[in-house]
Write a protein that holds these residues in place. Structure first.
Motif, mmCIF file in Angstrom:
data_model
loop_
_atom_site.group_PDB
_atom_site.id
_atom_site.type_symbol
_atom_site.label_atom_id
_atom_site.label_comp_id
_atom_site.label_asym_id
_atom_site.label_seq_id
_atom_site.Cartn_x
_atom_site.Cartn_y
_atom_site.Cartn_z
ATOM 1 N N LEU A 91 48.223 -18.941 -89.884
ATOM 2 C CA LEU A 91 49.098 -18.071 -90.667
ATOM 3 C C LEU A 91 50.570 -18.405 -90.466
ATOM 4 O O LEU A 91 51.419 -17.929 -91.228
ATOM 5 C CB LEU A 91 48.845 -16.601 -90.287
ATOM 6 N N VAL A 92 50.877 -19.169 -89.427
ATOM 7 C CA VAL A 92 52.259 -19.594 -89.176
ATOM 8 C C VAL A 92 52.248 -21.095 -88.886
ATOM 9 O O VAL A 92 51.283 -21.615 -88.322
ATOM 10 C CB VAL A 92 52.883 -18.833 -87.985
ATOM 11 N N PRO A 93 53.307 -21.814 -89.294
ATOM 12 C CA PRO A 93 53.342 -23.255 -89.048
ATOM 13 C C PRO A 93 53.466 -23.598 -87.565
ATOM 14 O O PRO A 93 52.883 -24.570 -87.091
ATOM 15 C CB PRO A 93 54.576 -23.718 -89.834
ATOM 16 N N THR A 94 54.238 -22.791 -86.830
ATOM 17 C CA THR A 94 54.396 -22.994 -85.384
ATOM 18 C C THR A 94 54.478 -21.630 -84.702
ATOM 19 O O THR A 94 54.893 -20.639 -85.311
ATOM 20 C CB THR A 94 55.673 -23.794 -85.046
ATOM 21 N N ASN A 95 54.108 -21.626 -83.436
ATOM 22 C CA ASN A 95 54.200 -20.404 -82.643
ATOM 23 C C ASN A 95 55.555 -20.385 -81.940
ATOM 24 O O ASN A 95 55.810 -21.216 -81.059
ATOM 25 C CB ASN A 95 53.070 -20.354 -81.609
ATOM 26 N N PRO A 96 56.438 -19.465 -82.303
ATOM 27 C CA PRO A 96 57.788 -19.467 -81.726
ATOM 28 C C PRO A 96 57.806 -19.174 -80.217
ATOM 29 O O PRO A 96 58.825 -19.402 -79.564
ATOM 30 C CB PRO A 96 58.515 -18.361 -82.501
ATOM 31 N N PHE A 97 56.693 -18.684 -79.683
ATOM 32 C CA PHE A 97 56.645 -18.378 -78.258
ATOM 33 C C PHE A 97 56.415 -19.613 -77.390
ATOM 34 O O PHE A 97 56.601 -19.547 -76.174
ATOM 35 C CB PHE A 97 55.554 -17.335 -77.960
ATOM 36 N N HIS A 98 56.012 -20.741 -78.012
ATOM 37 C CA HIS A 98 55.820 -21.961 -77.237
ATOM 38 C C HIS A 98 57.172 -22.429 -76.674
ATOM 39 O O HIS A 98 58.107 -22.711 -77.426
ATOM 40 C CB HIS A 98 55.213 -23.062 -78.097
ATOM 41 N N GLY A 99 57.264 -22.460 -75.364
ATOM 42 C CA GLY A 99 58.497 -22.890 -74.725
ATOM 43 C C GLY A 99 59.583 -21.840 -74.687
ATOM 44 O O GLY A 99 60.702 -22.124 -74.245
ATOM 45 N N PHE A 100 59.266 -20.628 -75.147
ATOM 46 C CA PHE A 100 60.260 -19.555 -75.144
ATOM 47 C C PHE A 100 60.136 -18.745 -73.857
ATOM 48 O O PHE A 100 59.048 -18.272 -73.507
ATOM 49 C CB PHE A 100 60.070 -18.635 -76.351
ATOM 50 N N LYS A 101 61.232 -18.596 -73.134
ATOM 51 C CA LYS A 101 61.215 -17.873 -71.872
ATOM 52 C C LYS A 101 61.687 -16.444 -72.091
ATOM 53 O O LYS A 101 62.800 -16.213 -72.555
ATOM 54 C CB LYS A 101 62.114 -18.567 -70.839
ATOM 55 N N VAL A 102 60.811 -15.508 -71.771
ATOM 56 C CA VAL A 102 61.129 -14.084 -71.907
ATOM 57 C C VAL A 102 61.748 -13.589 -70.605
ATOM 58 O O VAL A 102 61.163 -13.740 -69.532
ATOM 59 C CB VAL A 102 59.874 -13.255 -72.234
ATOM 60 N N CYS A 103 62.940 -13.013 -70.692
ATOM 61 C CA CYS A 103 63.626 -12.502 -69.500
ATOM 62 C C CYS A 103 63.829 -10.996 -69.633
ATOM 63 O O CYS A 103 64.732 -10.549 -70.350
ATOM 64 C CB CYS A 103 64.975 -13.190 -69.313
ATOM 65 N N ILE A 104 62.962 -10.254 -68.997
ATOM 66 C CA ILE A 104 63.099 -8.803 -68.933
ATOM 67 C C ILE A 104 62.997 -8.411 -67.474
ATOM 68 O O ILE A 104 61.950 -8.600 -66.842
ATOM 69 C CB ILE A 104 62.011 -8.082 -69.753
ATOM 70 N N ARG A 105 64.057 -7.907 -66.926
ATOM 71 C CA ARG A 105 64.046 -7.504 -65.526
ATOM 72 C C ARG A 105 63.532 -6.074 -65.417
ATOM 73 O O ARG A 105 64.224 -5.126 -65.808
ATOM 74 C CB ARG A 105 65.443 -7.614 -64.924
ATOM 75 N N GLU A 106 62.334 -5.971 -64.919
ATOM 76 C CA GLU A 106 61.729 -4.656 -64.774
ATOM 77 C C GLU A 106 61.808 -4.211 -63.323
ATOM 78 O O GLU A 106 61.283 -4.876 -62.429
ATOM 79 C CB GLU A 106 60.261 -4.692 -65.211
ATOM 80 N N PRO A 107 62.487 -3.092 -63.072
ATOM 81 C CA PRO A 107 62.593 -2.630 -61.685
ATOM 82 C C PRO A 107 61.232 -2.243 -61.133
ATOM 83 O O PRO A 107 60.398 -1.674 -61.851
ATOM 84 C CB PRO A 107 63.511 -1.402 -61.788
ATOM 85 N N LYS A 108 61.002 -2.565 -59.878
ATOM 86 C CA LYS A 108 59.740 -2.209 -59.248
ATOM 87 C C LYS A 108 59.723 -0.718 -58.933
ATOM 88 O O LYS A 108 60.587 -0.206 -58.222
ATOM 89 C CB LYS A 108 59.529 -3.015 -57.962
ATOM 90 N N ARG A 109 58.732 -0.055 -59.485
ATOM 91 C CA ARG A 109 58.581 1.367 -59.224
ATOM 92 C C ARG A 109 57.290 1.572 -58.442
ATOM 93 O O ARG A 109 56.211 1.223 -58.912
ATOM 94 C CB ARG A 109 58.533 2.159 -60.532
ATOM 95 N N LEU A 110 57.436 2.125 -57.256
ATOM 96 C CA LEU A 110 56.248 2.357 -56.442
ATOM 97 C C LEU A 110 55.445 3.502 -57.033
ATOM 98 O O LEU A 110 56.004 4.491 -57.502
ATOM 99 C CB LEU A 110 56.659 2.684 -55.004
ATOM 100 N N PRO A 111 54.120 3.376 -57.026
ATOM 101 C CA PRO A 111 53.276 4.467 -57.526
ATOM 102 C C PRO A 111 53.523 5.742 -56.736
ATOM 103 O O PRO A 111 53.662 5.716 -55.514
ATOM 104 C CB PRO A 111 51.848 3.948 -57.284
#
Length: 329
Positions: A91-111
């Motif tokens: 359905l798409v010619p290329t997958n834009p996620f190939h080689g794409f680095k996702v940077c989301i800093r999620e703080p560690k929350r203790l249960p």
């Protein structure tokens, strides 16, 4: 939403629901995330097939600006899975996620776990409560139950729910999804249908928990004899409300809060905190984390490893507050 984007989205959601057989709540979350992405594309006049890494970077910036890190992380995961499907289906010619680095800093929350003092208080409150004198036993007459049987039935149910939550670490959705056939009283097991349509069997070995379940079932059956189900379905839910319909998750949250308030708990307590407490107490008893992973129904050990941070934090507190060196002046 543009037609090609909408068509791709609906095809993917159909794939998730009918072929992957994902939970309805998971499919609903995917729909919410992807429809949001579709609206974002429409505003930028970009089709799903033409999205590139620059578009992903812009969308990631939008998510980071408007959502908590955990929500942004989930939305990106939904989008990544969607594009993997689109790539596989052509359905798409290329997958834009190939080689794409996702940077989301999620703080560690203790249960958040339940303090033992609060836990003991809740159990004392549950077991010190006495039902009305009317219908004092499940074997009472039908007229007795019709007059006053709901309160002891409700109390027996609440006891069983709290017992099961602490003894098994079930998610509230798993607890509410239990049917009669999932509880084998002879084998002392619960058959659990967890996330990702994964099944697991949990042994119920604690006598207090088994007694609470047995007592609850006696009261429930007596209640059902005078209050038959208004709209009986194909399944027979294990935990029911006063109308003998499946107990809702929100009702479980409400009853936990009610008994916690009556016990004067020091913090707001939720059903999921019983799950955290279950795992943490097992880890503190030196139970192998792999066993805890299986009991909780985690697909990845990384999810379970968060509880090691909880026990490490407790060790730090112990060494800070009770270190033998503190006795030396």
């Amino acid at each position: 939403m543009m037609s090609d984007t909408n068509a791709a989205l609906e095809a993917y959601l159909h794939h998730c629901q009918c072929e992957k057989r994902l939970d309805a709540k998971t499919v609903k979350a995917y729909r919410c995330d992807l429809e949001q992405f579709g609206r974002w594309l429409e505003y930028r006049h970009v089709t799903v097939a033409l999205v590139g890494k620059g578009d992903l970077s812009s969308y990631l910036g939008y998510l980071n600006a408007h959502f908590a890190p955990s929500s942004a992380k989930r939305k990106v995961a939904s989008l990544r899975a969607f594009y993997s499907y689109c790539e596989a289906e052509g359905l798409v010619p290329t997958n834009p996620f190939h080689g794409f680095k996702v940077c989301i800093r999620e703080p560690k929350r203790l249960p958040r776990t339940i303090p033992l003092a609060d836990l003991n208080g809740i159990f004392r409150e549950l077991y010190s409560s006495e039902p009305n004198a009317v219908a004092s036993s499940p074997e009472g007459s039908a007229s007795d139950h019709a007059k006053g049987g709901y309160r002891p039935f409700c109390l027996a149910r609440d006891r069983a729910i709290v017992e099961v939550l602490l003894a098994t670490g079930l998610r509230v959705s798993e607890l509410c999804g239990l049917d009669d056939r999932d509880f084998d009283q002879t084998a002392k097991t619960l058959l659990i249908f967890g996330k990702g349509a994964r099944e697991r069997v949990i042994q119920v070995e604690n006598e207090s928990t088994l007694d609470a379940l047995t007592d609850y079932l006696a009261w429930r059956n007596a209640w059902q004899s005078v209050k038959p189900r208004e709209a009986p379905g194909s399944s027979s839910p294990l935990f029911v409300n006063r109308f003998n319909q499946r107990l809702a998750e929100q009702s479980v949250r409400a009853l936990i809060a009610k008994h916690a308030n009556r016990a004067a708990a020091s913090t707001h307590i939720t059903p999921h905190m019983f799950r955290h407490t279950f795992a943490t107490l097992l880890l503190e008893e030196d139970v192998d984390i792999r066993y805890i992973q299986r009991l909780l129904g985690h697909s990845s050990i990384k999810t379970t490893e968060i509880y090691t941070h909880v026990t490490n934090a407790k060790l730090r507190t112990i060494l800070k507050d009770h270190n033998p060196r503190n006795a030396i002046v």
